[in-house]
Design an enzyme around this catalytic site. Sequence first.
Site, PDB file in Angstrom:
ATOM      1  CE  LYS A  14       6.300   0.589  -0.110  1.00 31.29           C
ATOM      2  NZ  LYS A  14       6.455   1.816   0.679  1.00 31.29           N
ATOM      3  NE  ARG A  89       4.483  -1.310   5.546  1.00 28.43           N
ATOM      4  CZ  ARG A  89       3.920  -1.006   4.390  1.00 28.43           C
ATOM      5  NH1 ARG A  89       3.610  -1.932   3.531  1.00 28.43           N
ATOM      6  NH2 ARG A  89       3.685   0.262   4.097  1.00 28.43           N
ATOM      7  NE  ARG A 128      -0.264   8.276  -0.997  1.00 23.47           N
ATOM      8  CZ  ARG A 128       0.501   7.253  -0.623  1.00 23.47           C
ATOM      9  NH1 ARG A 128       1.203   6.596  -1.523  1.00 23.47           N
ATOM     10  NH2 ARG A 128       0.593   6.898   0.636  1.00 23.47           N
ATOM     11  NE  ARG A 134      -2.823   5.430   1.303  1.00 25.23           N
ATOM     12  CZ  ARG A 134      -1.694   4.746   1.189  1.00 25.23           C
ATOM     13  NH1 ARG A 134      -1.266   4.386  -0.001  1.00 25.23           N
ATOM     14  NH2 ARG A 134      -1.005   4.438   2.256  1.00 25.23           N
ATOM     15  NE  ARG A 145       1.496   5.715   6.077  1.00 29.51           N
ATOM     16  CZ  ARG A 145       1.147   6.482   5.048  1.00 29.51           C
ATOM     17  NH1 ARG A 145       0.433   7.593   5.257  1.00 29.51           N
ATOM     18  NH2 ARG A 145       1.498   6.167   3.838  1.00 29.51           N
TER      19      ARG A 145
HETATM   20  P1  ATP Z   1       3.416   4.031  -0.185  1.00 35.86           P
HETATM   21  O1  ATP Z   1       2.440   3.161  -0.891  1.00 35.86           O
HETATM   22  O2  ATP Z   1       3.386   5.443  -0.623  1.00 35.86           O
HETATM   23  O3  ATP Z   1       4.831   3.465  -0.241  1.00 35.86           O
HETATM   24  P2  ATP Z   1       2.848   3.035   2.442  1.00 35.86           P
HETATM   25  O4  ATP Z   1       4.025   2.088   2.299  1.00 35.86           O
HETATM   26  O5  ATP Z   1       2.677   3.649   3.768  1.00 35.86           O
HETATM   27  O6  ATP Z   1       2.961   4.159   1.356  1.00 35.86           O
HETATM   28  P3  ATP Z   1       0.933   0.908   1.843  1.00 35.86           P
HETATM   29  O7  ATP Z   1       2.005  -0.041   1.442  1.00 35.86           O
HETATM   30  O8  ATP Z   1      -0.156   1.130   0.893  1.00 35.86           O
HETATM   31  O9  ATP Z   1       1.467   2.367   2.150  1.00 35.86           O
HETATM   32  O10 ATP Z   1       0.393   0.400   3.276  1.00 35.86           O
HETATM   33  C1  ATP Z   1      -0.612   1.110   3.952  1.00 35.86           C
HETATM   34  C2  ATP Z   1      -0.830   0.506   5.324  1.00 35.86           C
HETATM   35  O11 ATP Z   1      -1.278  -0.859   5.195  1.00 35.86           O
HETATM   36  C3  ATP Z   1       0.409   0.414   6.223  1.00 35.86           C
HETATM   37  O12 ATP Z   1       0.663   1.625   6.896  1.00 35.86           O
HETATM   38  C4  ATP Z   1      -0.002  -0.735   7.161  1.00 35.86           C
HETATM   39  O13 ATP Z   1      -0.917  -0.296   8.138  1.00 35.86           O
HETATM   40  C5  ATP Z   1      -0.753  -1.678   6.241  1.00 35.86           C
HETATM   41  N1  ATP Z   1       0.150  -2.678   5.639  1.00 35.86           N
HETATM   42  C6  ATP Z   1       0.456  -2.805   4.314  1.00 35.86           C
HETATM   43  N2  ATP Z   1       1.345  -3.788   4.114  1.00 35.86           N
HETATM   44  C7  ATP Z   1       1.616  -4.317   5.335  1.00 35.86           C
HETATM   45  C8  ATP Z   1       2.474  -5.347   5.810  1.00 35.86           C
HETATM   46  N3  ATP Z   1       3.255  -6.045   4.974  1.00 35.86           N
HETATM   47  N4  ATP Z   1       2.499  -5.606   7.137  1.00 35.86           N
HETATM   48  C9  ATP Z   1       1.741  -4.925   7.992  1.00 35.86           C
HETATM   49  N5  ATP Z   1       0.915  -3.936   7.628  1.00 35.86           N
HETATM   50  C10 ATP Z   1       0.839  -3.617   6.315  1.00 35.86           C
HETATM   51 MG    MG Z   2       1.864   1.854  -2.025  1.00 37.00          MG
END
Ligand code: ATP
Ligand code: MG
Length: 192
Positions: A14, A89, A128, A134, A145
């Site tokens: 993403k 999400r 990563r 991270r 996750r």
């Molecule tokens: P990637 O960026 O590789 O797709 P990812 O989707 O796990 O990985 P991030 O989108 O950076 O990572 O989110 C990291 C963390 O931040 C999530 O695991 C969650 O704890 C929190 N987070 C981010 N966005 C939301 C959201 N919309 N609702 C709830 N928690 C969130």
């Molecule tokens: Mg991301």
Amino acid sequence: MKNIIIFGAPGSGKGTYSDEIVKKYGMGHISTGDVLRAQIKAGTELGMTAKGYIDNGQLLPDSLMIDILADTYDNMPAGQGVIFDGFPRTIAQAEALKKMLAERKHDMGIMIELVVDEETLLARLLNRAIEQGRADDNEETIKKRFAVYHEQTSPLADWFEKEGMRNTVDWAENPSKEQMLAKVYDIIDKAN
Ligand code: ATP
Ligand code: MG
């Protein structure tokens, strides 16, 4: 430019593709993960709260995320379209986004779903961990996750389908970043 919701499991790309889309089309970019990590780095109260959830592989409460998202959105430059990366999400977040945009007379735009098999996702996230360090990119938290993604986030694909917004790009059919991006650009160009 129409708004874009970029959707997919942890490690699906993403953030990577969002950066490329921003370069090509000059859109705004909201990564909720990046917003939260900036708060953690700055040592704010929100950051301290966020860290507890993120390090456990859990989602933050919807009500908190919805406020953060609306705040961030209202601070974006108007009129150039925004990529939502990491939001929504949950179904509740999707409903809130729909309502927030409707209140502003803005369109939700299109959703682009990145489909990647779990073995590839895990390998990317472990890589990563080495490159970016991270805290949530360790095997135990990654597994949590993935579980959270399956339980709370993946049902949203159907929600977007019903909204007529869903576009899917599959790594199995496009097994390189360049091929994935070509498909993503196609979808964006057709929608605009
Ligand atoms: P990637 O960026 O590789 O797709 P990812 O989707 O796990 O990985 P991030 O989108 O950076 O990572 O989110 C990291 C963390 O931040 C999530 O695991 C969650 O704890 C929190 N987070 C981010 N966005 C939301 C959201 N919309 N609702 C709830 N928690 C969130
Ligand atoms: Mg991301």
